[in-house]
Design an enzyme around this catalytic site. Structure first.
Site, short mmCIF file in Angstrom:
data_model
loop_
_atom_site.label_atom_id
_atom_site.label_comp_id
_atom_site.label_asym_id
_atom_site.label_seq_id
_atom_site.Cartn_x
_atom_site.Cartn_y
_atom_site.Cartn_z
N TYR A 194 -5.22 -10.36 -20.67
CA TYR A 194 -4.16 -11.21 -20.11
C TYR A 194 -4.68 -12.64 -19.94
CZ TYR A 194 -0.25 -8.04 -19.10
OH TYR A 194 0.84 -7.20 -19.20
N LYS A 234 -11.79 1.41 -13.94
CA LYS A 234 -12.24 0.05 -13.60
C LYS A 234 -12.65 -0.73 -14.85
CE LYS A 234 -11.82 0.05 -9.07
NZ LYS A 234 -11.04 -0.95 -8.35
N TYR A 291 -12.88 7.10 -12.21
CA TYR A 291 -13.02 5.81 -11.50
C TYR A 291 -13.66 4.77 -12.43
CZ TYR A 291 -14.33 2.66 -7.62
OH TYR A 291 -14.47 1.59 -6.76
N SER A 324 -6.89 1.02 -5.01
CA SER A 324 -7.52 2.09 -5.81
C SER A 324 -8.30 2.99 -4.86
CB SER A 324 -8.52 1.51 -6.83
OG SER A 324 -9.26 2.56 -7.44
N ASP A 339 0.86 -1.19 0.00
CA ASP A 339 0.00 0.00 0.00
C ASP A 339 0.90 1.24 0.00
OD1 ASP A 339 -3.26 0.18 1.07
OD2 ASP A 339 -2.10 2.02 0.85
N LYS A 365 1.90 -13.21 -13.99
CA LYS A 365 2.50 -13.97 -15.09
C LYS A 365 3.83 -14.58 -14.66
CE LYS A 365 4.11 -12.50 -19.51
NZ LYS A 365 3.92 -11.45 -20.51
P1 NAD Z 1 -9.84 2.19 0.42
O1 NAD Z 1 -9.57 3.56 -0.13
O2 NAD Z 1 -10.13 2.05 1.87
O3 NAD Z 1 -8.64 1.20 0.06
C1 NAD Z 1 -7.87 1.31 -1.11
C2 NAD Z 1 -6.40 1.15 -0.73
O4 NAD Z 1 -5.59 1.21 -1.91
C3 NAD Z 1 -5.91 2.28 0.19
O5 NAD Z 1 -5.26 1.72 1.33
C4 NAD Z 1 -4.94 3.07 -0.68
O6 NAD Z 1 -3.91 3.70 0.06
C5 NAD Z 1 -4.44 1.99 -1.62
N1 NAD Z 1 -3.89 2.51 -2.88
C6 NAD Z 1 -4.46 3.39 -3.73
N2 NAD Z 1 -3.66 3.63 -4.77
C7 NAD Z 1 -2.55 2.87 -4.58
C8 NAD Z 1 -1.35 2.67 -5.31
N3 NAD Z 1 -1.11 3.32 -6.48
N4 NAD Z 1 -0.41 1.82 -4.83
C9 NAD Z 1 -0.62 1.16 -3.66
N5 NAD Z 1 -1.74 1.30 -2.92
C10 NAD Z 1 -2.70 2.15 -3.37
O7 NAD Z 1 -11.05 1.61 -0.45
P2 NAD Z 1 -11.88 0.25 -0.27
O8 NAD Z 1 -13.29 0.63 -0.06
O9 NAD Z 1 -11.21 -0.65 0.69
O10 NAD Z 1 -11.76 -0.36 -1.74
C11 NAD Z 1 -10.89 -1.45 -2.03
C12 NAD Z 1 -11.13 -1.89 -3.47
O11 NAD Z 1 -12.49 -2.30 -3.64
C13 NAD Z 1 -10.89 -0.76 -4.48
O12 NAD Z 1 -10.28 -1.31 -5.63
C14 NAD Z 1 -12.28 -0.29 -4.82
O13 NAD Z 1 -12.37 0.26 -6.11
C15 NAD Z 1 -13.09 -1.57 -4.70
N6 NAD Z 1 -14.51 -1.30 -4.38
C16 NAD Z 1 -14.92 -0.94 -3.13
C17 NAD Z 1 -16.26 -0.68 -2.90
C18 NAD Z 1 -16.78 -0.33 -1.53
O14 NAD Z 1 -18.00 -0.16 -1.39
N7 NAD Z 1 -15.98 -0.23 -0.51
C19 NAD Z 1 -17.20 -0.78 -3.94
C20 NAD Z 1 -16.74 -1.12 -5.22
C21 NAD Z 1 -15.39 -1.41 -5.43
#
Ligand code: NAD
Ligand code: UDP
Length: 326
Positions: free
Chosen positions: A159, A149, A145, A75, A32, A105
């Site tokens: 891939y 995605k 976003y 993300s 992270d 891979k």
């Molecule tokens: P969050 O923001 O709490 O967690 C995302 C984590 O990714 C954070 O810790 C952030 O620091 C890290 N991060 C971001 N960019 C980064 C990078 N370039 N390199 C390394 N780390 C990076 O969000 P979340 O709610 O836990 O979401 C987790 C995943 O689930 C995401 O991919 C999100 O798109 C997806 N998602 C979540 C929800 C939801 O309702 N929570 C819904 C749809 C999709």
């Protein structure tokens, strides 16, 4: 014992996934860059020898060593966060995903990617099955976003098809629970923060738009089942019980016993009118369905919010996050 890479490990869902994988007896490498995550989400793991942590931005190539499985969860996820970090969001969903696919891979690892119901945009089909292609504005405020995605899904399928990588795609619908950032501007975070703080609840628009809320333990269980399955095409994981935002506000007022008023604010541009997952595929392929209904999930989340609100107000970091994604 598998060695599992989790990107976004310090985030809300990533940290719960790390806990679940360790509980299943695996070793985990968490990555992270703390863009939207918090070190506190993984602080309880510092003494666990099966957990390694790498502070790294996944848009830069990296090599975590041999891994068997990868959960790619990095993300920004809330509208407030991806609006603040638009370019970073597009890059993590494109360059970041490619870097992680290259790791899959190199080590012949299985990769699960966390996609989103945002792939359906402002859906014209209701509820949303995975076969629906969506109604997305490619240049609107949510596009950083949504298109990141959607590109990630296309890259992962490429891939899979051309390089024979063993991939999974989960389309997550709104998920909540402990470790949700109290300041992230999402509806459950705002309403709980406002109700517990004695403030008015901010309804965007007239509150007739709908969402379907999944509790975090159900979400993690669905993703683990998908990882154990052999399904390569996207699978929705969410709770099909649908609420208007007004109903959600009323549920939170009833559970917290707060006397807050509802105040109406402008609806953010392109805010989806309705969202409800069709979970037929998850039921049939994974034998999965959510167990925790909204009132119970809210009760389970309240202690976390109380603790966070105390911490944020003591440090002076409690900010008004209403209207910030508009
Ligand atoms: P969050 O923001 O709490 O967690 C995302 C984590 O990714 C954070 O810790 C952030 O620091 C890290 N991060 C971001 N960019 C980064 C990078 N370039 N390199 C390394 N780390 C990076 O969000 P979340 O709610 O836990 O979401 C987790 C995943 O689930 C995401 O991919 C999100 O798109 C997806 N998602 C979540 C929800 C939801 O309702 N929570 C819904 C749809 C999709
Ligand atoms: N919303 C609201 N008040 C708030 C925060 C959000 O009415 O204080 C609405 C928002 O306009 C959207 C829904 O709640 O219609 C869900 O918003 P969220 O940011 O949680 O996630 P989204 O599903 O839109 O990505």
């Amino acid at each position: 014992m598998l060695r599992v890479l989790v990107t976004g490990a310090a985030g809300f869902l990533g940290s719960h996934m790390v806990d679940a994988l360790l509980a299943e007896g695996n070793a985990v490498v968490g990555v992270d860059n703390f863009l939207t995550g918090d070190q506190r989400n993984i602080a309880h793991l510092t003494r666990d020898v099966r957990f390694e942590f790498l502070q790294h931005d996944i848009t830069q190539p990296f090599d975590p060593g041999r891994v068997d499985w990868i959960f790619n969860m990095a993300s920004p996820a809330s509208p407030m966060d991806y609006s603040a970090y638009g370019v970073e969001t597009l890059m993590v969903g494109s360059v970041g995903v490619r870097n992680v696919l290259e790791i899959a891979k190199k080590y012949s690892a299985r990769l699960l990617h966390t996609s989103t119901s945002e792939c359906y945009g402002d859906p014209l089909v209701h509820p949303q099955p995975e076969s629906y292609w969506g109604n997305v504005n490619p240049i609107g405020p949510r596009s950083v976003y949504d298109e990141s995605k959607r590109f990630a899904e296309a890259l992962i399928m490429a891939y899979h098809r051309y390089q024979k990588i063993d991939t999974r795609i989960v389309r997550i619908f709104n998920t909540y629970g402990p470790r949700l950032q109290a300041n992230d501007g999402r509806v459950i975070s705002n309403f709980l923060r406002q109700a517990l703080g004695g403030d008015d609840l901010t309804i965007y628009g007239d509150g007739s738009q709908t969402r379907s809320f999944c509790y975090v333990s159900d979400q993690i269980e669905g993703q683990l089942r998908l990882m154990h399955s052999s399904e390569h095409l996207p699978v929705n994981v969410g709770n099909p019980e649908e609420f208007t935002i007004l109903e959600c506000a009323q549920a939170i007022l009833a559970i917290t016993g707060a006397c807050s008023q509802l105040v109406f604010e402008p609806l953010p541009l392109d805010d989806p009118r309705q969202r409800r997952p069709d979970i037929t595929r998850a039921r049939e392929l994974l034998d999965w369905e959510p167990k925790i209904r909204l009132p119970e999930g809210i009760r389970l989340t309240i202690p976390w919010f109380k603790q966070e609100l105390e911490r944020l107000s003591a440090s002076g970091d409690l900010q008004d996050t209403s209207g910030m994604a508009a």
